[in-house]
Each structure stands twice: as C-alpha cells, then as structure tokens.
Design a protein around this motif. Structure first.
Motif, short mmCIF file in Angstrom:
data_model
loop_
_atom_site.label_atom_id
_atom_site.label_comp_id
_atom_site.label_asym_id
_atom_site.label_seq_id
_atom_site.Cartn_x
_atom_site.Cartn_y
_atom_site.Cartn_z
N HIS A 164 0.39 4.23 -2.84
CA HIS A 164 0.17 5.60 -2.38
C HIS A 164 1.18 6.55 -3.02
O HIS A 164 0.82 7.64 -3.49
CB HIS A 164 0.27 5.67 -0.86
N ASN A 175 0.80 -1.21 0.00
CA ASN A 175 0.00 0.00 0.00
C ASN A 175 0.85 1.27 0.00
O ASN A 175 0.40 2.33 -0.45
CB ASN A 175 -1.00 0.00 1.17
N LEU A 208 -5.22 -7.10 7.98
CA LEU A 208 -4.80 -6.63 6.65
C LEU A 208 -4.72 -7.79 5.67
O LEU A 208 -5.13 -7.67 4.51
CB LEU A 208 -3.45 -5.91 6.75
N THR A 210 -5.24 1.10 0.34
CA THR A 210 -6.14 1.80 1.24
C THR A 210 -7.43 2.19 0.52
O THR A 210 -7.45 2.33 -0.71
CB THR A 210 -5.48 3.08 1.80
N ASP A 211 -8.49 2.40 1.29
CA ASP A 211 -9.76 2.83 0.70
C ASP A 211 -9.59 4.15 -0.03
O ASP A 211 -10.18 4.36 -1.10
CB ASP A 211 -10.83 2.97 1.79
N GLU A 212 -8.80 5.05 0.53
CA GLU A 212 -8.55 6.34 -0.10
C GLU A 212 -7.92 6.16 -1.47
O GLU A 212 -8.32 6.81 -2.45
CB GLU A 212 -7.62 7.18 0.77
N ASP A 213 -6.96 5.26 -1.57
CA ASP A 213 -6.24 5.09 -2.84
C ASP A 213 -7.07 4.33 -3.87
O ASP A 213 -6.86 4.49 -5.07
CB ASP A 213 -4.89 4.41 -2.61
#
Length: 351
Positions: free
Chosen positions: A154, A150, A222, A183-186
C-alpha cells in the motif's frame, strides 16, 4: 561473506551452469550489492566470452536513502560502466519490509499475537521514495521493491502514484515482488499504475510450518488468501513469476506451472493426509503461467522486442522439454524433463 572478483567469477559460472540446466536463458538479479564485486565479475566474464545466461540486475539502495537522486546517479554510472549484452543493470532495488513468518512483514493491521505492532517498515519515507522513483524514471530505470506485507505494498503504490503525477510516465514498469498479502484495492492499483506484480507460485501451497505461523500471526482468513495471482491477471497487470532462489531453495519452471494451476505442492512432498492446496480461486491457466515466465518477463525488462517469445527477428532463446505444458496432464508436467536449452541459436545444455 566477502569474496574476491575471481571467486565471484567462479560462483557466477557455477550458477550459470545450474540455471541453464534448469531451462533458463535469462534471469533477474534482484539484489546486486555494491559491497560485493559482482558487477565487476560479470563484466570480466563478458569480456572473456564466458557468459551465456543473460542477467538483468537491480542495484540495492539503502533504506530511506539520504540522497535518492545521488543513489540513482550512482546506479546509472554503474550501468554505463558495467552493462553489456549478457549483464545489464536495469534498475534499483529497495527493501520495504521483511517476512511475515519472522514478524517483519509490514502489515496494515497489527499482528494478532503482538498487539500494537504491525511489522518492520524498512524504507518508509514517502517523499524520499517518490524522489527515488522520479529520479529512476529520468534515467530510464525502474524500481524493484521487496514487498511482502499488505502495508508495504500500500505504501509503495501510494509513492508510485505520486511519482507518476510528476513524471507523467505510466510505463516505468516498477516491480513489487513477493506480494504475500495484498488488498483488493491495491491489486487494482497495481494494474492502474502499470506496476508489475512478481509473485511466486512456488510459495502458494500450504506448507505446514509456515502456514501455521501465518494463521497464528495474521489469522486464518488472511492466511488462506495469500499469494494472489489470478486477481492480478484479471485486473490487467503484467504478472511475472519468480523463485527467489537461492533464498528459497526451489528454482523450477515446471513446478511453477504445476503450482500455479493446482495451488498445491506435488504429491508426495508431505503426508498423504495433509492437503497443501491454498486459495484455489487464485489458480491460473497454463497459458497465463507460460506468459508469466516468458513474454511478461521480457515486458518487465522493456525487452519484449528482443526476447520472450519465438518470433522472427527475436533472439533464438528457448528451452525444449519432453512434455506439452499446455495440454498434458498436470501431474506429467510436474515430472517434465529438459531435453535442451538454446541461447542465441546455440545448444548450451543437452540432457
């Protein structure tokens, strides 16, 4: 192992027979290496009329390349020299990290068993990556990034966002491949930047040895969220599947569809009392899988006008199976057999 052009041609033809017999009409070559004569071998085979399988290649760029613009200029020169109908250079390949199972995947957080260490950062120079992406865009090329951890993803999305501020191009279709942990954001940023997630359903199941290492290295929470696929679709990204063959030994269309739906290995691969299902929330539909193996791949290559679906005016490239992938029982899908592979309207493989 260094090989001659003639040896490379022999290997390419053997690979072509294998791929076509497995139902492929076109493949991505994610790591064309200038140290080996692959491009020259493909070029000669095309001139000899021996290529049937279309290959779309990405040329490997050195880690933190000293002169990114010069590297892209070299890729563009190779494209002009070697590309034709059946072998086409479409981009540059960068390696951001390694793999989590070897403690070389680039993670945002430290490995649990190695405090103070978060993996290997291979190509980690932000400014050079932005320059590389920008130069590639100017040449009509994309950048294909190996990104397992991750942290690597990112970093790459930060670079793509900054490059897009310079180019204004939200349709470069840069690819991030593998995406074991994201990640959820990415996941949302992947879609927002027009980046292409290349994920492998063939890796989504819970293989005992690998899974146990992941739990030890990054934790069970994870590890259980590895290899998202549905979330990329839900975010609106152009999801494509991959196999990573021959690095990973499995290269199989029907198993990709099976594992994308079940998030597990086929029955009988491991002991009956071991549940190989993982992250079932990330299962996708049959139609989504077929798109990720066909039209979405064509879009990744900027070739949706030519291949990727059966439509009037497109190339007659298709594979015939003895199974209805959309409606048959999923266990039957796993056992499907190829009847024929057709390229340019010609039957190039018949079972």
């Amino acid at each position: 192992v260094p090989v001659s052009v003639e040896e490379a041609k022999t290997y390419i033809l053997a690979w072509q027979d294998f791929a076509i017999s497995n139902g492929l009409t076109a493949t991505a070559f994610a790591g064309d290496d200038l140290r080996f004569p692959e491009a020259e071998a493909y070029c000669q085979l095309e001139q000899e009329g021996k290529l049937k399988l279309r290959t779309y290649a990405n040329v490997i760029i050195p880690d933190n390349a000293e002169n990114p613009k010069a590297e892209i200029a070299n890729v563009a020169a190779m494209r002009a020299k070697y590309s034709d109908e059946y072998y086409t250079i479409i981009g540059a390949k960068v390696l951001l990290d390694g793999v989590v199972e070897a403690h070389t995947g680039w993670m945002l957080d430290d490995y649990l068993d190695q405090p103070g260490y978060h993996g290997v950062e291979r190509f980690n120079d932000h400014d050079k990556m932005v320059e590389l992406i920008t130069a590639a865009d100017a040449e009509g090329l994309s950048v294909h990034a190996h990104s397992v951890g991750n942290g690597a993803t990112h970093f790459m999305l930060d670079c793509i966002e900054d490059a897009e501020k310079i180019t204004g191009d939200l349709d470069q279709r840069n690819i991030l491949a593998h995406l074991q942990f994201v990640t959820d954001e990415d996941i949302k940023r992947m879609a927002k930047t027009g980046s292409v997630p290349a994920v492998a359903p063939l890796w989504s199941g819970k293989e005992p040895n690998g899974y146990n290492m992941e739990v030890t290295y990054v934790g069970k929470e994870l590890a259980d969220k590895a290899y998202p696929i549905k979330s990329f679709f839900d975010a609106g990204a152009n999801v494509v599947f991959h196999s990573d063959y021959p690095v990973s030994p499995i290269m199989n269309v029907k198993l990709s569809i099976y594992m994308a739906e079940t998030r597990a290995f086929p029955k009988g691969w491991f002991s009956d009392d071991y549940d190989t299902r993982r992250n079932i929330e990330e299962a996708v539909t049959r139609e989504q899988s077929l798109r990720a193996l066909t039209i979405n791949v064509a879009r990744q290559w900027h070739l949706e006008h030519l291949i990727g679906s059966i439509e009037f005016g497109k190339l007659a490239n298709m594979t015939v199976y003895d199974c209805d992938f959309l409606h048959d029982d999923i266990e039957k899908v796993a056992q499907a057999n190829i009847i024929a592979t057709i390229v340019d309207g010609e039957e190039v493989y018949k079972a």
